[in-house]
Scaffold this active site. Structure first.
Site, short mmCIF file in Angstrom:
data_model
loop_
_atom_site.label_atom_id
_atom_site.label_comp_id
_atom_site.label_asym_id
_atom_site.label_seq_id
_atom_site.Cartn_x
_atom_site.Cartn_y
_atom_site.Cartn_z
N LYS A 30 0.76 -1.27 0.06
CA LYS A 30 0.11 0.06 -0.02
C LYS A 30 0.86 1.20 0.12
CE LYS A 30 -1.15 2.00 3.49
NZ LYS A 30 -1.68 2.38 4.97
N SER A 31 1.94 1.22 0.80
CA SER A 31 2.90 2.40 1.09
C SER A 31 3.40 2.69 -0.15
CB SER A 31 3.74 2.27 2.30
OG SER A 31 3.16 2.03 3.42
N GLY A 112 -4.60 7.46 5.96
CA GLY A 112 -3.70 8.32 6.54
C GLY A 112 -2.69 8.93 5.06
N SER A 186 3.10 11.67 13.26
CA SER A 186 3.05 11.13 12.14
C SER A 186 4.23 11.30 11.11
CB SER A 186 1.86 11.09 11.29
OG SER A 186 1.82 10.58 10.19
N GLN A 188 3.98 10.86 8.18
CA GLN A 188 3.59 11.20 6.77
C GLN A 188 3.55 12.58 6.64
OE1 GLN A 188 -0.35 9.26 6.95
NE2 GLN A 188 0.74 7.15 6.33
N GLU A 334 3.48 0.12 12.85
CA GLU A 334 2.22 -0.77 12.18
C GLU A 334 2.43 -2.15 12.47
OE1 GLU A 334 3.62 -1.20 7.80
OE2 GLU A 334 3.52 0.88 8.35
N ARG A 406 -5.73 -3.95 10.77
CA ARG A 406 -4.71 -4.51 11.66
C ARG A 406 -5.15 -5.18 13.21
NH1 ARG A 406 -0.90 -4.16 8.14
NH2 ARG A 406 -0.14 -2.01 7.57
N LYS A 431 -9.30 -2.62 3.60
CA LYS A 431 -8.42 -1.42 3.74
C LYS A 431 -7.29 -1.64 2.80
CE LYS A 431 -7.38 2.39 6.74
NZ LYS A 431 -5.67 2.89 6.45
#
Length: 446
Positions: A30-31, A112, A186, A188, A334, A406, A431
């Site tokens: 995903k990342s 996110g 975060s 991010q 995570e 998760r 997700k």
């Protein structure tokens, strides 16, 4: 079956009657997929993403970029239609950049990467872009991106919340320059600014002012992917100033990117080998990667397993015994839910440290793990920055997920060793891992 009944349905987590022995092909990261989509959308020429993850988070990113004017064409070869739903070998997305424009509306869901990576992109659009999402998205921190964009000259309407919903008033360009942010909640926030920075007139210099910085591997991933498309990045990892990242303005190249398997999504399957004393092989595990999930090789080995990278992929084996662990997970937060699940089944206590920021993720993961493991008879307590887990005999019961993918996979891991565990809303795994229940069942059949 109605949407409501699907949401609240309880899935009986399969109990393992013996050691698993399976090969599990994990879909794309995903990342990497969402970073790749953003960089391809900002490039000066078309590019390809091959084997992307096709999940709620990545489809939200693709739809958001389409709303801003980017063309994303999905192709699947006829020989691989059966695996296309999980981003298999035959799927590819062609990204054709275009002039970014508003007005537009972006649904971030509870992703996110979407809520944080796209406001800087929207600042480059010509027109207003409204961001909204799931109720939980309103509670997740966004102030670092909002404050930074304001400091760089972008007008944002958020009624002073520093959170969703909000509207970014794009002007078609952004000067960029130096900005200070606190990314303690975060990483991010930093990645968001770096990804769009080559399109800023002056690039960007991001200075992190906080005392801590979680999930550094994700920033390294951002930097590596920027460099792969031609960006010039100065970072602390390569001799730059501590806590400072600089990106020069430049045109980005269109690339042909093959997305790595999502190593964090491999976690429950590796955990299955550890919990059952079996063996699981994950094909295409990269020899070098910036994905945080690669740390599982070391962490799960310390907890009693063994692994080897072979021509078939990563082969992980369990011994039938699980040991407790004292570990700092600040860079790989995570992974905490899956590690906590395994630790609850260990032969000695565990302490998971450095993850206070998980209270601000899809749910308050520290509180959720404490409540749900204890609800099955466990002994978990929160610390200032993590969890203390004392193994006790567990029993069946409902394991709530709090709309957190998760949490659903963590409960499933416990269910391998504890009969009668039922996962509430296992569908939330869509997700990032849409076919989780089918993959889980097939692993046990194998």
């Amino acid at each position: 079956m109605t949407e409501s009944s699907v949401h609240t349905a309880h899935w009986p987590a399969p109990y393992a009657s013996g050691a698993v022995d399976a090969t599990v092909t994990v879909p794309g990261s995903k990342s990497v997929t969402n970073r790749g989509l953003v960089l391809a959308a900002l490039a000066a020429e078309p590019g390809w993403l091959r084997r992307p993850l096709r999940s709620r988070d990545t489809l939200l990113m693709a739809d958001a970029l389409r709303a801003l004017g980017v063309r994303i064409e999905e192709t699947v070869s006829s020989s691989s239609a059966a695996v296309s739903a999980t981003g298999g070998t035959g799927e590819a997305w062609r990204v054709i950049p275009a002039g970014l424009h508003g007005p537009a509306t972006v649904d971030v869901g509870n992703a996110g990467t979407v809520m944080r990576f796209l406001p800087p992109v929207a600042a480059l659009a010509d027109g207003p872009v409204r961001f909204d999402g799931d109720p939980r998205s309103y509670e997740r921190p966004l102030h670092g991106v909002v404050d930074a964009l304001r400091a760089l000259g972008t007008r944002i309407d958020d009624e002073g919340r520093g959170a969703l919903p909000l509207t970014v008033h794009g002007s078609g360009a952004l000067d960029g320059g130096r900005v200070e942010i606190d990314a303690s909640s975060s990483s991010q926030f930093i990645s968001a600014l770096l990804l769009s920075a080559p399109r800023f007139n002056q690039g960007v210099e991001v200075r992190h002012t906080g005392a801590t910085l979680p999930s550094l591997p994700h920033i390294r991933m951002t930097v590596d992917m920027l460099r792969a498309v031609g960006a010039q990045v100065d970072e602390p990892e390569t001799g730059g100033e501590p806590n400072v990242w600089r990106v020069s303005p430049s045109a980005l190249l269109g690339r042909d990117l093959t997305v790595e398997p999502d190593l964090s999504n491999a976690q429950p399957f590796l955990a299955a080998a550890l919990v059952t004393g079996g063996r699981v092989t994950i094909p295409d595990w990269p020899a070098r990667t910036t994905q945080p999930g690669d740390a599982l090789r070391e962490i799960f080995t310390a907890m009693g397993g063994g692994c080897a990278l072979t021509e078939h992929g990563l082969e992980f084996t369990g011994t039938g015994r699980i040991h407790g662990i004292d570990v700092d997970l600040s860079e790989v937060g995570e992974l905490t839910p899956g590690i906590a699940a395994v630790a609850a089944l260990a032969d000695s206590p565990s302490t998971l440290r450095g993850v206070a920021h998980l209270r601000l993720h899809e749910t308050d993961r520290l509180a959720a793990l404490t409540a749900e493991i204890n609800g099955l008879g466990g002994d978990v307590s929160e610390t200032e920055d993590g969890l203390r887990i004392r193994p006790r005999p567990l029993h069946g019961g409902v394991f709530h997920t709090y709309d957190d993918h998760r949490m659903a996979t963590a409960g499933s891991v416990i269910g391998l060793a504890v009969d009668g565990v039922q996962i509430e809303n296992v569908a939330t795994t869509a997700k990032t891992l849409p076919d989780f229940t089918e993959m889980w069942t097939e692993m046990l059949k194998a």
